[in-house]
Design a protein around this motif. Sequence first.
Motif, PDB file in Angstrom:
ATOM      1  N   GLY A  68       0.610  12.953   7.089  1.00  0.00           N
ATOM      2  CA  GLY A  68      -0.045  13.880   6.192  1.00  0.00           C
ATOM      3  C   GLY A  68       0.646  14.194   4.894  1.00  0.00           C
ATOM      4  N   LYS A  69       0.085  15.294   4.102  1.00  0.00           N
ATOM      5  CA  LYS A  69       0.751  15.467   2.683  1.00  0.00           C
ATOM      6  C   LYS A  69       2.048  15.884   2.900  1.00  0.00           C
ATOM      7  CE  LYS A  69      -3.517  16.789   0.579  1.00  0.00           C
ATOM      8  NZ  LYS A  69      -4.427  18.002  -0.225  1.00  0.00           N
ATOM      9  N   ILE A  70       2.350  16.667   3.972  1.00  0.00           N
ATOM     10  CA  ILE A  70       3.736  17.130   3.900  1.00  0.00           C
ATOM     11  C   ILE A  70       4.753  15.841   4.291  1.00  0.00           C
ATOM     12  CG2 ILE A  70       5.288  18.697   5.263  1.00  0.00           C
ATOM     13  CD1 ILE A  70       3.099  20.597   5.565  1.00  0.00           C
ATOM     14  N   SER A  71       4.292  15.040   5.232  1.00  0.00           N
ATOM     15  CA  SER A  71       5.088  13.992   5.636  1.00  0.00           C
ATOM     16  C   SER A  71       5.414  13.061   4.333  1.00  0.00           C
ATOM     17  CB  SER A  71       4.675  13.233   6.798  1.00  0.00           C
ATOM     18  OG  SER A  71       4.643  13.974   7.681  1.00  0.00           O
ATOM     19  N   VAL A  72       4.262  12.785   3.752  1.00  0.00           N
ATOM     20  CA  VAL A  72       4.211  11.650   2.570  1.00  0.00           C
ATOM     21  C   VAL A  72       5.045  12.595   1.458  1.00  0.00           C
ATOM     22  CG1 VAL A  72       2.943  10.880   0.712  1.00  0.00           C
ATOM     23  CG2 VAL A  72       2.132  10.960   2.959  1.00  0.00           C
ATOM     24  N   ALA A  73       5.071  13.893   1.064  1.00  0.00           N
ATOM     25  CA  ALA A  73       5.961  14.356   0.209  1.00  0.00           C
ATOM     26  C   ALA A  73       7.612  14.314   0.698  1.00  0.00           C
ATOM     27  CB  ALA A  73       5.582  15.748  -0.069  1.00  0.00           C
ATOM     28  N   LYS A  74       7.597  14.517   2.052  1.00  0.00           N
ATOM     29  CA  LYS A  74       9.020  14.507   2.349  1.00  0.00           C
ATOM     30  C   LYS A  74       9.660  12.861   2.306  1.00  0.00           C
ATOM     31  CE  LYS A  74      10.087  16.224   6.592  1.00  0.00           C
ATOM     32  NZ  LYS A  74      10.028  16.200   7.870  1.00  0.00           N
ATOM     33  N   LEU A  75       8.813  12.042   2.397  1.00  0.00           N
ATOM     34  CA  LEU A  75       9.375  10.533   2.364  1.00  0.00           C
ATOM     35  C   LEU A  75       9.327  10.174   0.807  1.00  0.00           C
ATOM     36  CD1 LEU A  75       7.076   8.833   5.234  1.00  0.00           C
ATOM     37  CD2 LEU A  75       9.505   9.183   5.351  1.00  0.00           C
ATOM     38  N   ASN A  76       8.384  10.674   0.125  1.00  0.00           N
ATOM     39  CA  ASN A  76       8.555  10.359  -1.434  1.00  0.00           C
ATOM     40  C   ASN A  76       9.863  10.849  -1.774  1.00  0.00           C
ATOM     41  OD1 ASN A  76       5.015  10.737  -2.232  1.00  0.00           O
ATOM     42  ND2 ASN A  76       5.980   9.318  -1.297  1.00  0.00           N
ATOM     43  N   ASN A  77      10.280  12.096  -1.579  1.00  0.00           N
ATOM     44  CA  ASN A  77      11.543  12.695  -1.947  1.00  0.00           C
ATOM     45  C   ASN A  77      12.852  11.843  -1.342  1.00  0.00           C
ATOM     46  OD1 ASN A  77      10.244  14.981  -3.271  1.00  0.00           O
ATOM     47  ND2 ASN A  77      10.479  16.126  -1.467  1.00  0.00           N
ATOM     48  N   MET A  78      12.718  11.023  -0.538  1.00  0.00           N
ATOM     49  CA  MET A  78      13.531   9.951  -0.112  1.00  0.00           C
ATOM     50  C   MET A  78      13.467   8.696  -0.625  1.00  0.00           C
ATOM     51  SD  MET A  78      13.495  10.472   3.904  1.00  0.00           S
ATOM     52  CE  MET A  78      13.851  12.181   4.863  1.00  0.00           C
ATOM     53  N   GLY A  79      12.461   8.821  -1.661  1.00  0.00           N
ATOM     54  CA  GLY A  79      12.273   7.355  -2.234  1.00  0.00           C
ATOM     55  C   GLY A  79      11.539   6.500  -1.718  1.00  0.00           C
ATOM     56  N   ILE A  80      10.823   6.758  -0.854  1.00  0.00           N
ATOM     57  CA  ILE A  80       9.900   5.966   0.028  1.00  0.00           C
ATOM     58  C   ILE A  80       8.250   6.112  -0.420  1.00  0.00           C
ATOM     59  CG2 ILE A  80       8.966   5.323   2.385  1.00  0.00           C
ATOM     60  CD1 ILE A  80      11.500   6.139   3.284  1.00  0.00           C
ATOM     61  N   TYR A  81       7.869   5.271  -1.215  1.00  0.00           N
ATOM     62  CA  TYR A  81       6.616   5.385  -1.571  1.00  0.00           C
ATOM     63  C   TYR A  81       5.482   4.311  -1.123  1.00  0.00           C
ATOM     64  CZ  TYR A  81       8.703   8.356  -5.039  1.00  0.00           C
ATOM     65  OH  TYR A  81       9.446   9.394  -5.908  1.00  0.00           O
ATOM     66  N   TYR A  82       5.974   3.340  -0.587  1.00  0.00           N
ATOM     67  CA  TYR A  82       5.064   2.328  -0.162  1.00  0.00           C
ATOM     68  C   TYR A  82       5.582   1.928   1.152  1.00  0.00           C
ATOM     69  CZ  TYR A  82       4.223   1.853  -5.269  1.00  0.00           C
ATOM     70  OH  TYR A  82       3.876   2.192  -6.445  1.00  0.00           O
ATOM     71  N   ILE A  83       4.364   1.107   1.738  1.00  0.00           N
ATOM     72  CA  ILE A  83       4.679   0.855   3.301  1.00  0.00           C
ATOM     73  C   ILE A  83       5.755  -0.164   3.300  1.00  0.00           C
ATOM     74  CG2 ILE A  83       3.770  -0.488   5.250  1.00  0.00           C
ATOM     75  CD1 ILE A  83       0.974   0.748   4.520  1.00  0.00           C
ATOM     76  N   LYS A  84       6.003  -0.828   2.296  1.00  0.00           N
ATOM     77  CA  LYS A  84       7.262  -1.990   2.277  1.00  0.00           C
ATOM     78  C   LYS A  84       8.683  -1.105   2.224  1.00  0.00           C
ATOM     79  CE  LYS A  84       7.292  -2.370  -2.898  1.00  0.00           C
ATOM     80  NZ  LYS A  84       7.131  -3.386  -3.875  1.00  0.00           N
ATOM     81  N   ASP A  85       8.650  -0.003   1.689  1.00  0.00           N
ATOM     82  CA  ASP A  85       9.844   1.015   1.980  1.00  0.00           C
ATOM     83  C   ASP A  85      10.234   1.373   2.943  1.00  0.00           C
ATOM     84  OD1 ASP A  85      10.058   0.642  -1.144  1.00  0.00           O
ATOM     85  OD2 ASP A  85       8.720   2.384  -1.272  1.00  0.00           O
ATOM     86  N   LEU A  86       9.077   1.565   3.827  1.00  0.00           N
ATOM     87  CA  LEU A  86       8.997   2.269   5.158  1.00  0.00           C
ATOM     88  C   LEU A  86       9.417   1.336   6.136  1.00  0.00           C
ATOM     89  CD1 LEU A  86       8.845   5.035   6.711  1.00  0.00           C
ATOM     90  CD2 LEU A  86       6.173   4.818   6.779  1.00  0.00           C
ATOM     91  N   TYR A  87       8.771   0.045   5.656  1.00  0.00           N
ATOM     92  CA  TYR A  87       8.663  -1.198   7.003  1.00  0.00           C
ATOM     93  C   TYR A  87      10.247  -1.311   7.396  1.00  0.00           C
ATOM     94  CZ  TYR A  87       7.155  -5.314   9.284  1.00  0.00           C
ATOM     95  OH  TYR A  87       6.913  -6.044  10.280  1.00  0.00           O
ATOM     96  N   ASN A  88      11.178  -1.422   6.543  1.00  0.00           N
ATOM     97  CA  ASN A  88      12.430  -1.977   7.096  1.00  0.00           C
ATOM     98  C   ASN A  88      13.333  -0.794   7.436  1.00  0.00           C
ATOM     99  OD1 ASN A  88      12.113  -4.254   6.475  1.00  0.00           O
ATOM    100  ND2 ASN A  88      12.603  -4.263   3.992  1.00  0.00           N
ATOM    101  N   MET A  89      13.090   0.614   7.744  1.00  0.00           N
ATOM    102  CA  MET A  89      13.844   1.606   8.244  1.00  0.00           C
ATOM    103  C   MET A  89      13.879   1.403   9.669  1.00  0.00           C
ATOM    104  SD  MET A  89      14.846   3.676   5.870  1.00  0.00           S
ATOM    105  CE  MET A  89      14.416   3.775   3.990  1.00  0.00           C
ATOM    106  N   LEU A 105       0.802  -1.299  -0.073  1.00  0.00           N
ATOM    107  CA  LEU A 105       0.117   0.093   0.119  1.00  0.00           C
ATOM    108  C   LEU A 105       0.712   1.310   0.133  1.00  0.00           C
ATOM    109  CD1 LEU A 105      -2.902  -0.890   2.770  1.00  0.00           C
ATOM    110  CD2 LEU A 105      -2.766  -1.290   0.012  1.00  0.00           C
ATOM    111  N   SER A 106       0.349   2.303  -0.570  1.00  0.00           N
ATOM    112  CA  SER A 106       0.971   3.624  -0.547  1.00  0.00           C
ATOM    113  C   SER A 106       1.036   4.005   0.854  1.00  0.00           C
ATOM    114  CB  SER A 106       0.188   4.553  -1.378  1.00  0.00           C
ATOM    115  OG  SER A 106       0.346   5.924  -0.988  1.00  0.00           O
ATOM    116  N   ILE A 107       2.075   4.740   1.196  1.00  0.00           N
ATOM    117  CA  ILE A 107       2.111   5.236   2.723  1.00  0.00           C
ATOM    118  C   ILE A 107       1.355   6.317   2.828  1.00  0.00           C
ATOM    119  CG2 ILE A 107       4.838   5.078   2.566  1.00  0.00           C
ATOM    120  CD1 ILE A 107       5.095   7.811   1.987  1.00  0.00           C
ATOM    121  N   SER A 108       0.508   7.008   1.861  1.00  0.00           N
ATOM    122  CA  SER A 108      -0.572   7.746   2.020  1.00  0.00           C
ATOM    123  C   SER A 108      -1.782   7.209   2.786  1.00  0.00           C
ATOM    124  CB  SER A 108      -1.090   8.506   0.678  1.00  0.00           C
ATOM    125  OG  SER A 108      -1.496   7.541   0.044  1.00  0.00           O
TER     126      SER A 108
END
Length: 348
Positions: free
Chosen positions: A183-204, A174-177
């Motif tokens: 929120g939108k600002i946090s999602v944009a910040k994470l997208n700029n780091m290449g984090i778009y999906y929960i799987k990208d965030l999960y391993n941090m 799923l999308s991190i959104s």
Amino acid sequence: MENKILHVDMDAFFASVEQRDNPELRGKPVIVGGVSERGVVSTCSYEARKYGVHSAMPIFMAREKCPNGIFVSGRYGKYTKVSQEIFKLFNELTPLVEPVSIDEGFLDLSEAKIKDGMEAARYIKNRVYREIGLTLSIGISYNKFLAKLASDWNKPNGIKEITKEMIPDILLPLSISKVHGLGKISVAKLNNMGIYYIKDLYNMPKEFYLEYLGKSGIDIYNRIRGIDNRKVEVVRERKSVGKERTLKFDTKIKEELLEYIKEFSFEIEDILSRKNVMGKTVTLKYKTKDFENHTRSKTLNYYVNTQIEIFEIAKELLEAEQLKDEIRLIGVSVSSFKENELQQITLF
């Protein structure tokens, strides 16, 4: 048996009420909101959504996207009454009901007549459709985050259950959104780091969440692992009741902003009615496109609890403002409460 929480969300609520009450509108693209070109869409039927119409869209843009749309001025008093009928049915099932807005809420089944999540969901759907003539979507899970996520899974008129055995696999694509608290600002910040999906965030590592998401970081860390300890709150001790919305398109046209204020006023009346309270301070909040926050309040020498009173005071506050910059967020709240009692009528 593990306790179940339901998140119930009405399907295109305002538009569905209009289609229910007027058979000629059924199956057609109905768009509810301000009917002037400067108005905004409050909600629209699923037939209209196929054309790309969505809530908070300017009416002129909705007309361009859906030229065959049927535009209806909102009957917010009617929607409030229907909402009260629906929540009355929820309370007949369980005393643990938390209204989130006029068309959605959480139900805790720990004290319910029916404790099985799927059975309770079908019971609610059948009663609401049979007695009120509307459909809704229900999410079932063991916490609020997952229940709300599930209610949006099979819309419209859907049921979805997320169990512990499905975690984390069902969340990873799923999308991190989709994560409550991002929120939108946090999602944009994470997208700029290449984090778009929960799987990208999960391993941090956990430290990442604290560093980049602040004090809410640990909540996000837990939620994507299926952990959310928030309770269904039947009575909230709140100092104020309000509604606000971030606009899809920035604007400083007061006619457009008043459409939002009108809708908020009906929802606030509904909440005050449920809590059996009145307030005497009305506050207008807005945020400019440069993220500057502004609040304007008026404290009365009497108490109010109706849409008309709240709207007129908020309208007065807005009209007194000189809006130099476009607005990205608008909100209204009522505070300084007392319990609603019959007030003695005075001559003045």
